[in-house]
Scaffold this motif. Structure first.
Motif, PDB file in Angstrom:
ATOM      1  N   LEU A 139     -59.293  14.625 -29.212  1.00 48.30           N
ATOM      2  CA  LEU A 139     -59.128  13.489 -28.306  1.00 48.30           C
ATOM      3  C   LEU A 139     -58.190  12.445 -28.907  1.00 48.30           C
ATOM      4  CD1 LEU A 139     -62.706  12.979 -26.824  1.00 48.30           C
ATOM      5  CD2 LEU A 139     -60.776  14.272 -25.912  1.00 48.30           C
ATOM      6  N   LEU A 140     -58.261  12.264 -30.211  1.00 52.52           N
ATOM      7  CA  LEU A 140     -57.301  11.372 -30.861  1.00 52.52           C
ATOM      8  C   LEU A 140     -55.879  11.891 -30.666  1.00 52.52           C
ATOM      9  CD1 LEU A 140     -59.039  10.413 -34.228  1.00 52.52           C
ATOM     10  CD2 LEU A 140     -58.567   8.909 -32.277  1.00 52.52           C
ATOM     11  N   GLU A 141     -55.707  13.198 -30.742  1.00 51.65           N
ATOM     12  CA  GLU A 141     -54.383  13.779 -30.543  1.00 51.65           C
ATOM     13  C   GLU A 141     -53.901  13.536 -29.119  1.00 51.65           C
ATOM     14  OE1 GLU A 141     -50.914  15.720 -31.794  1.00 51.65           O
ATOM     15  OE2 GLU A 141     -52.590  14.804 -32.869  1.00 51.65           O
ATOM     16  N   THR A 142     -54.817  13.560 -28.144  1.00 49.84           N
ATOM     17  CA  THR A 142     -54.455  13.239 -26.761  1.00 49.84           C
ATOM     18  C   THR A 142     -53.902  11.825 -26.671  1.00 49.84           C
ATOM     19  OG1 THR A 142     -56.131  14.745 -25.873  1.00 49.84           O
ATOM     20  CG2 THR A 142     -55.335  13.021 -24.401  1.00 49.84           C
ATOM     21  N   LEU A 143     -54.545  10.893 -27.372  1.00 51.23           N
ATOM     22  CA  LEU A 143     -54.061   9.513 -27.388  1.00 51.23           C
ATOM     23  C   LEU A 143     -52.716   9.404 -28.101  1.00 51.23           C
ATOM     24  CD1 LEU A 143     -57.261   7.418 -28.177  1.00 51.23           C
ATOM     25  CD2 LEU A 143     -55.922   7.337 -26.082  1.00 51.23           C
ATOM     26  N   TYR A 144     -52.610  10.048 -29.248  1.00 51.33           N
ATOM     27  CA  TYR A 144     -51.390   9.947 -30.049  1.00 51.33           C
ATOM     28  C   TYR A 144     -50.159  10.452 -29.306  1.00 51.33           C
ATOM     29  CZ  TYR A 144     -54.022   8.908 -34.330  1.00 51.33           C
ATOM     30  OH  TYR A 144     -54.807   8.330 -35.285  1.00 51.33           O
ATOM     31  N   THR A 145     -50.342  11.430 -28.424  1.00 51.60           N
ATOM     32  CA  THR A 145     -49.202  12.017 -27.720  1.00 51.60           C
ATOM     33  C   THR A 145     -48.991  11.430 -26.332  1.00 51.60           C
ATOM     34  OG1 THR A 145     -50.614  13.828 -26.937  1.00 51.60           O
ATOM     35  CG2 THR A 145     -49.381  14.191 -28.975  1.00 51.60           C
TER      36      THR A 145
ATOM     37  N   LEU B 247     -63.863   9.192 -32.012  1.00 55.85           N
ATOM     38  CA  LEU B 247     -63.466  10.331 -31.185  1.00 55.85           C
ATOM     39  C   LEU B 247     -63.168  11.560 -32.034  1.00 55.85           C
ATOM     40  CD1 LEU B 247     -61.018   8.587 -28.683  1.00 55.85           C
ATOM     41  CD2 LEU B 247     -63.401   9.247 -28.267  1.00 55.85           C
ATOM     42  N   GLU B 248     -63.380  12.735 -31.414  1.00 59.41           N
ATOM     43  CA  GLU B 248     -63.015  13.976 -32.071  1.00 59.41           C
ATOM     44  C   GLU B 248     -61.510  14.033 -32.269  1.00 59.41           C
ATOM     45  OE1 GLU B 248     -64.703  13.615 -29.325  1.00 59.41           O
ATOM     46  OE2 GLU B 248     -66.533  14.837 -29.271  1.00 59.41           O
TER      47      GLU B 248
END
Length: 260
Positions: A210-216, A206-207
């Motif tokens: 999108l990883l940041e969306t998961l992390y938060t 993932l870009e």
């Protein structure tokens, strides 16, 4: 609209998704592990037929309890007496109780540590006894190792396997779209489930956004141990459910989002 990514093994995954759907939430079913019962081959059959030679039996999960009940019913029309029946939590205990076993489970907690605090498993009670540990393959060794250190003979009975789920590219594309929409929550109920979920995510490449969306995203889990492992992977918003039951997980979700 929030989307809840549910990673529990079946059948609990589907049941949780159905409850959340009725609350008006979007769900994305992504079981990361498949629980596959082992056939009752000669070695396992011998342990069941000789279960009366044990002082106690411990079931460490719902699948373990279900397998045990099914096969005890085949070989023991009447349950053997004098055995202590223990289960890791209320859910697995209820399976044994429905089969007529006088089962006990921890009053607080639902893991190996909680079981090891139970009175029947203390050194003064268990020393010199033989216990059958009904479990899945490749599970944690803490329970067996601690009981043996307390002087018990522990025989592991591995009755199921957890196999990683493989998903086609189309399913992974839909998962990516769900993450892109944001407003997601994650349900992760074991370290194995978490690591296989993360393996799927890593394979998707993932870009960063999108990883940041998961992390938060809120990651709802059931123990500090799982939460700590999630944080080590980069997840920053872990939320604990007091029990692994779907009903308790739903309460946590209701506290995080506005639902009916």
């Amino acid at each position: 609209m929030h989307t809840v990514i549910v990673t529990r093994p079946e059948p609990l995954n589907q049941l949780l998704c159905e409850h959340l759907d009725r609350l008006g939430l979007n769900t994305f079913a992504l079981p990361t592990l498949e629980v596959q019962p082992r056939p009752c081959v000669a070695e396992l059959r011998a342990q069941i037929q000789n279960v009366d030679r044990y002082d106690g039996v411990i079931c460490v999960s719902r699948p373990a309890a279900g397998w045990l009940v099914e096969h005890l019913d085949r070989f023991w029309p009447q349950l053997p007496v004098g055995i202590k029946w223990l289960a890791v939590g209320e859910s697995s205990a209820s399976i044994l109780a429905r089969a007529g076993m006088p089962v006990h489970c921890p009053e607080q907690g639902f893991n190996s540590e909680a079981m090891l605090a139970m009175a029947p498993l203390q050194a003064q009670s268990i020393q010199g006894q033989r216990w059958l540990l009904v479990k899945g393959g490749a599970g944690r060794a803490l329970l067996a190792e601690t009981l043996m250190a307390r002087g018990a003979e522990v025989v592991p009975l591995e009755v199921y396997d957890r196999l990683p789920m493989r998903y086609p590219q189309e399913r992974l594309r839909l998962l990516k779209e769900a993450i892109q929409l944001g407003s997601i929550l994650l349900v992760v109920t074991s370290v194995d489930v978490l690591m296989h979920f993360w393996s799927i995510i890593e394979g998707m490449a993932l870009e960063r956004a999108l990883l940041e969306t998961l992390y938060t995203a809120p990651l709802i889990t059931i123990s500090d141990r799982i939460a700590e492992r999630a944080r080590s992977l980069g997840f920053r918003h872990t939320v604990l459910s007091v029990k692994p039951d779907n009903s308790e997980i739903i309460k946590v979700i209701k506290g995080l989002v506005d639902v009916k």
